[in-house]
Write an enzyme that holds these catalytic residues in place. Sequence first.
Site, PDB file in Angstrom:
ATOM      1  N   LYS A 147       0.819  -1.215   0.000  1.00  0.00           N
ATOM      2  CA  LYS A 147       0.000   0.000   0.000  1.00  0.00           C
ATOM      3  C   LYS A 147       0.850   1.261   0.000  1.00  0.00           C
ATOM      4  O   LYS A 147       0.542   2.221  -0.701  1.00  0.00           O
ATOM      5  CB  LYS A 147      -0.965   0.007   1.194  1.00  0.00           C
ATOM      6  CG  LYS A 147      -2.164  -0.898   1.003  1.00  0.00           C
ATOM      7  CD  LYS A 147      -3.262  -0.612   2.013  1.00  0.00           C
ATOM      8  CE  LYS A 147      -4.501  -1.466   1.723  1.00  0.00           C
ATOM      9  NZ  LYS A 147      -5.539  -1.286   2.741  1.00  0.00           N
ATOM     10  N   LYS A 169      -7.450  -9.155  -8.639  1.00  0.00           N
ATOM     11  CA  LYS A 169      -8.677  -9.368  -7.885  1.00  0.00           C
ATOM     12  C   LYS A 169      -9.637  -8.186  -8.063  1.00  0.00           C
ATOM     13  O   LYS A 169      -9.209  -7.044  -8.153  1.00  0.00           O
ATOM     14  CB  LYS A 169      -8.263  -9.626  -6.427  1.00  0.00           C
ATOM     15  CG  LYS A 169      -8.995  -8.942  -5.332  1.00  0.00           C
ATOM     16  CD  LYS A 169      -8.356  -9.181  -3.969  1.00  0.00           C
ATOM     17  CE  LYS A 169      -8.420  -7.917  -3.123  1.00  0.00           C
ATOM     18  NZ  LYS A 169      -9.608  -7.680  -2.364  1.00  0.00           N
ATOM     19  N   LYS A 216     -12.981  -2.858  -4.639  1.00  0.00           N
ATOM     20  CA  LYS A 216     -13.667  -1.578  -4.479  1.00  0.00           C
ATOM     21  C   LYS A 216     -12.777  -0.433  -4.911  1.00  0.00           C
ATOM     22  O   LYS A 216     -13.246   0.608  -5.323  1.00  0.00           O
ATOM     23  CB  LYS A 216     -13.986  -1.331  -2.999  1.00  0.00           C
ATOM     24  CG  LYS A 216     -15.194  -2.022  -2.453  1.00  0.00           C
ATOM     25  CD  LYS A 216     -15.435  -1.512  -1.027  1.00  0.00           C
ATOM     26  CE  LYS A 216     -15.201  -2.570   0.001  1.00  0.00           C
ATOM     27  NZ  LYS A 216     -13.922  -2.464   0.704  1.00  0.00           N
TER      28      LYS A 216
HETATM   29  P1  ADP Z   1     -11.822  -4.378  -1.564  1.00  0.00           P
HETATM   30  O1  ADP Z   1     -10.579  -4.836  -2.261  1.00  0.00           O
HETATM   31  O2  ADP Z   1     -13.031  -4.486  -2.400  1.00  0.00           O
HETATM   32  O3  ADP Z   1     -11.667  -3.017  -0.933  1.00  0.00           O
HETATM   33  P2  ADP Z   1     -11.657  -5.402   1.116  1.00  0.00           P
HETATM   34  O4  ADP Z   1     -10.178  -5.501   1.186  1.00  0.00           O
HETATM   35  O5  ADP Z   1     -12.343  -4.281   1.832  1.00  0.00           O
HETATM   36  O6  ADP Z   1     -12.099  -5.419  -0.408  1.00  0.00           O
HETATM   37  O7  ADP Z   1     -12.238  -6.786   1.605  1.00  0.00           O
HETATM   38  C1  ADP Z   1     -13.493  -6.939   2.245  1.00  0.00           C
HETATM   39  C2  ADP Z   1     -13.859  -8.407   2.246  1.00  0.00           C
HETATM   40  O8  ADP Z   1     -14.200  -8.824   0.918  1.00  0.00           O
HETATM   41  C3  ADP Z   1     -12.731  -9.345   2.671  1.00  0.00           C
HETATM   42  O9  ADP Z   1     -13.307 -10.406   3.417  1.00  0.00           O
HETATM   43  C4  ADP Z   1     -12.168  -9.835   1.376  1.00  0.00           C
HETATM   44  O10 ADP Z   1     -11.540 -11.096   1.496  1.00  0.00           O
HETATM   45  C5  ADP Z   1     -13.395  -9.903   0.496  1.00  0.00           C
HETATM   46  N1  ADP Z   1     -13.025  -9.655  -0.908  1.00  0.00           N
HETATM   47  C6  ADP Z   1     -12.614  -8.485  -1.428  1.00  0.00           C
HETATM   48  N2  ADP Z   1     -12.388  -8.576  -2.738  1.00  0.00           N
HETATM   49  C7  ADP Z   1     -12.644  -9.877  -3.057  1.00  0.00           C
HETATM   50  C8  ADP Z   1     -12.588 -10.625  -4.278  1.00  0.00           C
HETATM   51  N3  ADP Z   1     -12.204 -10.058  -5.415  1.00  0.00           N
HETATM   52  N4  ADP Z   1     -12.927 -11.930  -4.252  1.00  0.00           N
HETATM   53  C9  ADP Z   1     -13.316 -12.510  -3.096  1.00  0.00           C
HETATM   54  N5  ADP Z   1     -13.391 -11.864  -1.909  1.00  0.00           N
HETATM   55  C10 ADP Z   1     -13.063 -10.567  -1.885  1.00  0.00           C
END
Ligand code: ADP
Length: 330
Positions: free
Chosen positions: A114, A197, A200
């Site tokens: 990050k 992946k 958000k």
């Molecule tokens: P983002 O990358 O969307 O900001 P977060 O890091 O806030 O996601 O993760 C929130 C939850 O969603 C966690 O439990 C994470 O493992 C799950 N998660 C986020 N992106 C994915 C994805 N692409 N596939 C499966 N699970 C995900």
Amino acid sequence: MNKPRLYSGMQPSADSLQAGNYIGALVQWRDLQQAYDAFFSVVDLHALTQPSIPDELRAKTRRTAAQYIAAGIEPSQSTLYVQSHVAAHAELTWILSTITGFGEANRMTQFKDKSQRYGNENTTVGLFTYPVLMAADILLYQTDIVPVGEDQKQHVELTRDLAERFNSRYGTAFTVPRAVIQKETARIYDLQNPTSKMSKSAESDAGVLWLLDDPAITKKKIMRAVTDSEGAVRFDRENKPGVSNLLVIYAALSGRQVPAIEDEYAGRGYGDFKKGLADVVIGEFGPVRERALALLDDPAELDRMLAANAARASEVAERTLADVYDKVGL
Ligand code: ADP
Ligand code: NA
């Protein structure tokens, strides 16, 4: 009845959650909330580690909570609350930071990733101590299990180390939690860039399926998803990451197995397959979206519910914090 405790949360870092959050987290939370005494937090303190606009952060926090409920988290059964409403999170973070080695924190790979992306200007001490706040989140509730993605595993390891260190130095105050790592099949990739992946915080949202997207947009994004030139609906993560990702989404949201879906689309083109997938996604997200929007139509009621849940969370958290203060001599 003493159900084991479960803790998890998401950052309110966008107006909508995305398909990966839904499939990889919310669906599993919903299924686990019967068997566990579950705490689900909207972690707005964590979200402050990224630059954000105050009114927007407040709105995203409400919207995230509404989507938890719309996806089936029951605020009467689970404790669904906003992290900053419970002051003990910030307080325990300080205590834990005094037993966290600088070198230990410096080994966190997510901070390295990050801070590289954020650049010098936005790399704050808060970003560095983020894992200590996460440890406080988990330890305040005497948590037994923490369902997380692979990328959070190291943070849960740190949490365990801190719990054990505190317990042996000052006397037992914390349950030592265990990470439950989400299945690889629950990992969703970006539709435009199917080896990274879905997130958000992706730079472009052309390949992100938002839970709150208008169905017409959802369909458009699926029809434009990156595939390959073979033309066969076949799972092969290495050589066909785009199609494989679409198959995983299809399977997760329809409750069917990948081979059955491959059979159904054998000898048919990607166009047909994508139309079928769009129907599945819209069929699942549509009602969730409607419920979330309805909840957001009555923010006073939503706030009242969140306040009641925060009071419940505070009761548990304050008990742990009081014990910790006592043990360290405060
Ligand atoms: P983002 O990358 O969307 O900001 P977060 O890091 O806030 O996601 O993760 C929130 C939850 O969603 C966690 O439990 C994470 O493992 C799950 N998660 C986020 N992106 C994915 C994805 N692409 N596939 C499966 N699970 C995900
Ligand atoms: Na429960």
